[in-house]
Design a protein around this motif. Sequence first.
Motif, PDB file in Angstrom:
ATOM      1  N   ASP A  12     -22.022  -3.924  -5.808  1.00 58.19           N
ATOM      2  CA  ASP A  12     -23.035  -5.183  -5.821  1.00 58.19           C
ATOM      3  C   ASP A  12     -22.439  -6.432  -6.642  1.00 58.19           C
ATOM      4  O   ASP A  12     -22.995  -7.628  -6.363  1.00 58.19           O
ATOM      5  N   GLU A  13     -21.513  -6.164  -7.364  1.00 55.75           N
ATOM      6  CA  GLU A  13     -20.875  -7.159  -8.297  1.00 55.75           C
ATOM      7  C   GLU A  13     -19.853  -7.903  -7.322  1.00 55.75           C
ATOM      8  O   GLU A  13     -18.833  -7.532  -7.118  1.00 55.75           O
ATOM      9  N   GLU A  14     -20.273  -9.232  -7.188  1.00 56.33           N
ATOM     10  CA  GLU A  14     -19.479 -10.000  -6.088  1.00 56.33           C
ATOM     11  C   GLU A  14     -17.951 -10.151  -6.571  1.00 56.33           C
ATOM     12  O   GLU A  14     -17.171  -9.921  -5.969  1.00 56.33           O
ATOM     13  N   SER A  33     -17.576  -5.069   3.532  1.00 57.08           N
ATOM     14  CA  SER A  33     -18.093  -4.878   2.247  1.00 57.08           C
ATOM     15  C   SER A  33     -19.731  -4.666   2.571  1.00 57.08           C
ATOM     16  O   SER A  33     -20.436  -5.155   3.302  1.00 57.08           O
ATOM     17  N   ALA A  34     -20.229  -4.000   1.633  1.00 62.16           N
ATOM     18  CA  ALA A  34     -21.584  -3.618   1.314  1.00 62.16           C
ATOM     19  C   ALA A  34     -22.033  -4.044   0.061  1.00 62.16           C
ATOM     20  O   ALA A  34     -21.364  -3.488  -0.943  1.00 62.16           O
ATOM     21  N   ARG A  35     -23.028  -4.745  -0.024  1.00 63.65           N
ATOM     22  CA  ARG A  35     -23.764  -5.166  -1.554  1.00 63.65           C
ATOM     23  C   ARG A  35     -24.633  -4.217  -2.028  1.00 63.65           C
ATOM     24  O   ARG A  35     -25.113  -4.362  -3.156  1.00 63.65           O
ATOM     25  N   ASN A  36     -25.283  -3.108  -1.130  1.00 63.62           N
ATOM     26  CA  ASN A  36     -26.331  -2.390  -1.743  1.00 63.62           C
ATOM     27  C   ASN A  36     -26.152  -1.117  -0.839  1.00 63.62           C
ATOM     28  O   ASN A  36     -25.331  -0.785   0.083  1.00 63.62           O
ATOM     29  N   GLY A  37     -26.808   0.043  -1.244  1.00 66.28           N
ATOM     30  CA  GLY A  37     -26.841   1.514  -0.625  1.00 66.28           C
ATOM     31  C   GLY A  37     -27.411   1.438   0.827  1.00 66.28           C
ATOM     32  O   GLY A  37     -26.667   2.164   1.478  1.00 66.28           O
ATOM     33  N   GLN A  38     -28.373   1.009   0.939  1.00 66.86           N
ATOM     34  CA  GLN A  38     -28.953   0.737   2.354  1.00 66.86           C
ATOM     35  C   GLN A  38     -27.986   0.010   3.312  1.00 66.86           C
ATOM     36  O   GLN A  38     -27.739   0.697   4.496  1.00 66.86           O
ATOM     37  N   GLU A  39     -27.355  -0.661   2.972  1.00 67.28           N
ATOM     38  CA  GLU A  39     -26.611  -1.408   3.681  1.00 67.28           C
ATOM     39  C   GLU A  39     -25.043  -0.832   4.232  1.00 67.28           C
ATOM     40  O   GLU A  39     -24.741  -0.511   5.179  1.00 67.28           O
TER      41      GLU A  39
END
Length: 231
Positions: A12-14, A33-39
């Motif tokens: 999540d940290e870009e 890349s995925a920024r969170n768990g659901q993604e």
Amino acid sequence: MTMKAKILIVEDEEPISNFIETTLKSNDYSVLSARNGQEALSMIPSHCPDLVLLDLGLPDVDGITILKHLRTWSSTPVIVVSARVDESDKVEALDIGADDYIVKPFGTSELLARIRTAIRHSTNIRSGASDSVFTVKGLKIDFPKRLVTIDGNEVHLTQIEYKIVCLLAKSAGRVLTYDNIITELWGPYALKDNQILRVNMANIRRKLEKNPAAPEYIFTEVGVGYRMVEE
């Protein structure tokens, strides 16, 4: 043309995600890349990555939860990349099914080496490949002959010592937790007592290592488990 290995970064940290992505692309990997768990949970089945780099501290779903869910249906290699340094976090992730655990901050050479090991191990399992001989730094294990030598000299191991060495050699470069090793050798209902494993490991090191206090072949991940060196 060689197919590029596809790696999914779950971070999540870009700035960290961008740094890892740049490093991987410069080393000829295909990157998602995925920024969170659901993604991440939606991208894994749809994109079928060859490996997942998973942060534990995500904003929506804890990385441990993602790992547990993934291991109910997939054997995709997962390397945890986390700022959590507690031994209990490492042990939990590895016992659940992570292939490796890297603590932030980390060096790019270490990250790339761990990725190569995890992908190679996964490829060998899928293809059914199993080298009959393991060699590293003068250590040779001939699995069909059940023979262990150092610089051509036979090493006499007990049956259980031989099994421990073989188990670590077949996962060279990866950390195996104490519980993983005990379960594999003594069964799922064995008492999870690390003392018997430590005694056997001390005996193994006396037989394999020139200096047991500064091992060349089998390293201790303190509070976690053991790792066999890989060339």
